[in-house]
Design an enzyme around this catalytic site. Structure first.
Site, PDB file in Angstrom:
ATOM      1  N   GLU A 319       1.243  -0.708  -0.074  1.00 20.18           N
ATOM      2  CA  GLU A 319      -0.109  -0.073   0.099  1.00 20.18           C
ATOM      3  C   GLU A 319       1.106   1.317  -0.037  1.00 20.18           C
ATOM      4  OE1 GLU A 319      -3.308   0.797   0.030  1.00 20.18           O
ATOM      5  OE2 GLU A 319      -2.237   3.327   0.357  1.00 20.18           O
ATOM      6  N   GLY A 385      -8.002   1.775  -6.576  1.00 16.03           N
ATOM      7  CA  GLY A 385      -8.866   2.117  -6.674  1.00 16.03           C
ATOM      8  C   GLY A 385     -10.364   1.734  -8.384  1.00 16.03           C
ATOM      9  N   ASP A 426     -21.350   5.393  -9.229  1.00 11.10           N
ATOM     10  CA  ASP A 426     -20.008   5.963  -9.376  1.00 11.10           C
ATOM     11  C   ASP A 426     -19.729   6.910 -10.470  1.00 11.10           C
ATOM     12  OD1 ASP A 426     -19.486   3.772  -7.549  1.00 11.10           O
ATOM     13  OD2 ASP A 426     -19.187   2.764  -9.145  1.00 11.10           O
ATOM     14  N   HIS A 558     -30.133  -9.469  24.768  1.00 10.31           N
ATOM     15  CA  HIS A 558     -29.049  -9.110  25.168  1.00 10.31           C
ATOM     16  C   HIS A 558     -29.200 -11.085  25.120  1.00 10.31           C
ATOM     17  CE1 HIS A 558     -25.757 -10.025  28.139  1.00 10.31           C
ATOM     18  NE2 HIS A 558     -26.998 -10.908  28.467  1.00 10.31           N
TER      19      HIS A 558
END
Ligand code: FAD
Length: 584
Positions: A319, A385, A426, A558
């Site tokens: 990266e 990208g 996009d 819960h």
């Protein structure tokens, strides 16, 4: 004998005070409907102003150099058919815009007609059958519009259904199960190593895609949305030509919605080699390389890395920026990074791939402080990208402005600079996400149907479907700091969640940010299993202006992971009892 009729400048979109650069007719000249009368020029385009009807020019009131706008009186003509109402103005057909940007060449193209052959005319055309396009088409049809949906590929669904969200999540599910079976030994249950049948895996993934894309075809039929498979290009502000396998079709329209999406960025310095693939190639799963290099530590790169790691590849991630998933808070990325550093061959941050030499293996050169100068791989996935397709639809012929990077800018009703042409998904800019595309699609369709709708989302959530998942929405903590926003944070560690521990996981974190004075939620970030599902509660809270008290007092079931949002809000409220964490 018919009376004199005024010729006015028609709707020329956002063009105002544009200069007349050429007058193409003379007083006394016989003109034909749609014949160009004069040419004007702005800094973006040249436009021809067409004749409103057949007739004879009686007067011309403008000269070269004059500035004109919509409604400017250009002169008068006498109708040769004699059927123009006496003394009235005639609506001039839409101007023909020739070229946007610098190279201004003129073209003649048909303008809007409502009396054309209905087979060649649509009230609404939608270019692109991805999540943006099919949603817009369906919504417009549901609101009573006659819609034609144009898709260049032989199937609907776009990137998301065919080579994006859906296939990646199908494979990620498999990866998740493989990873979970490995952790079961700690619970006293051991599984043998999985036997992976790649052909079956690919067939199952394709089956999921087919179910969804077939479903779309059914939905187009139910809604009478006509689908034309071909490549659409604008010819003028009211017409497109479509290259189909049976030849070119021309279609006129009243409104257009551009949903032509994006495609993977290609690194031009890399050689062309079938072993250097993009996300589409990675999802095809042709083989499982022994050593895979993933260039790009963003969401798509890390999701694909997870798939190949689980299927047996030794994965290296490189990266360029100093951290994985740029734009996401570091405390959320940390648990993921810790987990994958232990699993993958290597992760190189702040590192660039400078060259790939192709031979028996792919020999990759790096520059970066922790990376070797070079290393060999069997495959390289480039996930750096995506690039919008704005420059691939001849937008200039309709006068649509496209940025250097290929994006089409819109207002908050999804209108481009040409008022009857909309853009969504996009192609309009980041974040490039399917849920943004579908929401923008509904706005565009509703505006066309006359509704007063705006794209007014307060947040568009992001999710990395990695293991652990990361999800965030609203303001990130980094942004809150940069913007000097006075915020309070409730960060609940999942190590104290009964549900999380029962899953054998403790690395998660739920973080909520609230405005100090009002107590209203500003942002949320979650890392841990199912973070992508859990973030929806925070999105609703933000849209509803909920406060820390609202979330803390809402009873969550819960034991669930959703309780962690409740607990994070309780930390801010000072009412938490599951931790000893008194309010400061
Ligand atoms: P697209 O889906 O790109 O569709 C555009 C369509 O237009 C295409 O079908 C194309 O063929 C067609 N087209 C283009 N030009 C023309 C033309 N001239 N004429 C006719 N048709 C044309 N997003 C998420 O929200 N969640 C995820 O989990 C996710 N995962 C992803 C994983 C991967 C590997 C990738 C690559 C993307 C992922 N995305 C995800 C992003 C998501 O796929 C896109 O944001 C979404 O598809 C954009 O929708 P769209 O309608 O704007 O464009």
């Amino acid at each position: 004998m018919s009376a004199s009729t005024a010729i006015e400048v028609p709707n020329i979109g956002d063009f105002k005070d544009v200069e007349v650069i050429e007058i193409l007719v003379k007083v006394g000249e016989t003109i034909k409907k749609e014949q160009s009368l004069l040419t004007v020029e702005s800094d973006k385009a040249t436009l021809d102003i067409p004749a409103p009807a057949d007739g004879i020019i009686e007067s011309l009131l403008v000269k070269i150099g004059d500035k004109i706008s919509q409604g400017t009186l250009l002169g008068h003509y006498r109708s040769s058919t004699g059927n123009t109402a006496s003394g009235t103005n005639t609506t001039t057909p839409a101007a023909t815009v020739s070229t946007v940007k610098s190279d201004k060449q003129k073209t003649s193209a048909p303008s809007k007609t409502n009396d054309s052959d209905p087979a060649l005319h649509a009230e609404v055309i939608v270019i692109g059958g991805g999540p943006g396009g099919y949603t817009a088409a369906f919504r417009a049809a549901d609101l009573g519009k006659q819609v034609v949906l144009i898709e260049k590929d032989p199937m609907l669904g776009g990137v998301c259904l065919n080579v994006g969200c859906i296939p990646s999540k199908t494979l990620l599910h498999v990866a998740q199960i493989i990873n979970e079976t490995k952790t079961m030994a700690a619970h006293g249950v051991e599984f043998d190593a999985p036997k992976i049948d790649i052909k079956k895996l690919v067939a199952q993934k394709n089956d999921v895609i087919k179910k969804l894309t077939d479903g779309l075809i059914g939905l187009t039929k139910k809604r009478n949305v006509e689908v034309i498979y071909g490549i659409a290009q604008f010819d003028s502000p009211h017409s497109v030509s479509i290259q189909t396998k049976d030849g070119t079709k021309n279609l006129q329209f009243d409104y257009a919605i551009i949903a032509a999406g994006s495609e993977p960025v290609v690194l031009p310095q890399l050689p062309k080699d079938p072993r250097i693939i993009d996300s589409t190639g990675a999802l095809a799963l042709d083989d499982i390389p022994e050593k895979l290099l993933v260039i790009g530590g963003g969401i798509i790169g890390l999701e694909m890395a997870m798939v190949y790691d689980a299927l047996g590849s030794a994965v290296t991630v490189v990266e360029l920026s100093p951290g994985l998933i740029p734009g996401c808070d570091r405390d959320l990325v940390k648990p993921l990074e810790k987990m994958i550093r232990a699993r993958y061959a290597a992760i190189y941050l702040g590192t660039q791939v400078t060259e790939i030499k192709t031979g028996k293996k792919l020999n990759v050169s790096f520059t970066g402080k922790d990376a070797p100068t070079n290393a060999e791989f069997d495959k390289v996935l480039v996930a750096v990208g995506r690039r919008p397709n704005g420059d691939k639809i001849s937008a200039q012929n309709a006068g649509i402005m496209v940025s250097e990077r290929g994006f089409i800018q819109t207002d908050n009703q999804m209108r481009s600079n040409v008022p009857h042409i909309f853009a969504i998904g996009d192609i309009t800019g980041p974040p490039m996400l399917a849920h943004k595309a579908t929401h923008e699609a509904k706005v565009a369709a509703e505006v066309i149907a006359g509704h007063k709708t705006y794209f007014d989302a307060r947040t568009i959530p992001s999710v990395a479907y990695t293991d652990p998942e990361i999800a965030w929405m609203g303001l990130t903590e980094e942004e809150a700091k940069q913007q000097n926003i006075d915020y309070e944070k409730g960060a609940f560690p999942w190590a104290a969640s009964g549900r999380s521990l029962s899953l054998g996981r403790s690395e998660g974190l739920t973080k909520l940010l609230f405005e100090k004075n009002s107590g209203r939620i500003l942002g949320a970030g979650i890392v841990g299993p199912n973070a992508g599902e859990l973030i929806a509660e925070a999105v609703l809270a933000l849209e509803m202006n909920a406060t820390a008290a609202d979330i803390a007092l809402s009873i969550h079931p819960h034991p669930t992971l959703s309780e962690t949002l409740n607990f994070a809000a309780e930390i801010v409220e000072g009412s938490i009892t599951d931790l000893y964490f008194p309010k400061k």
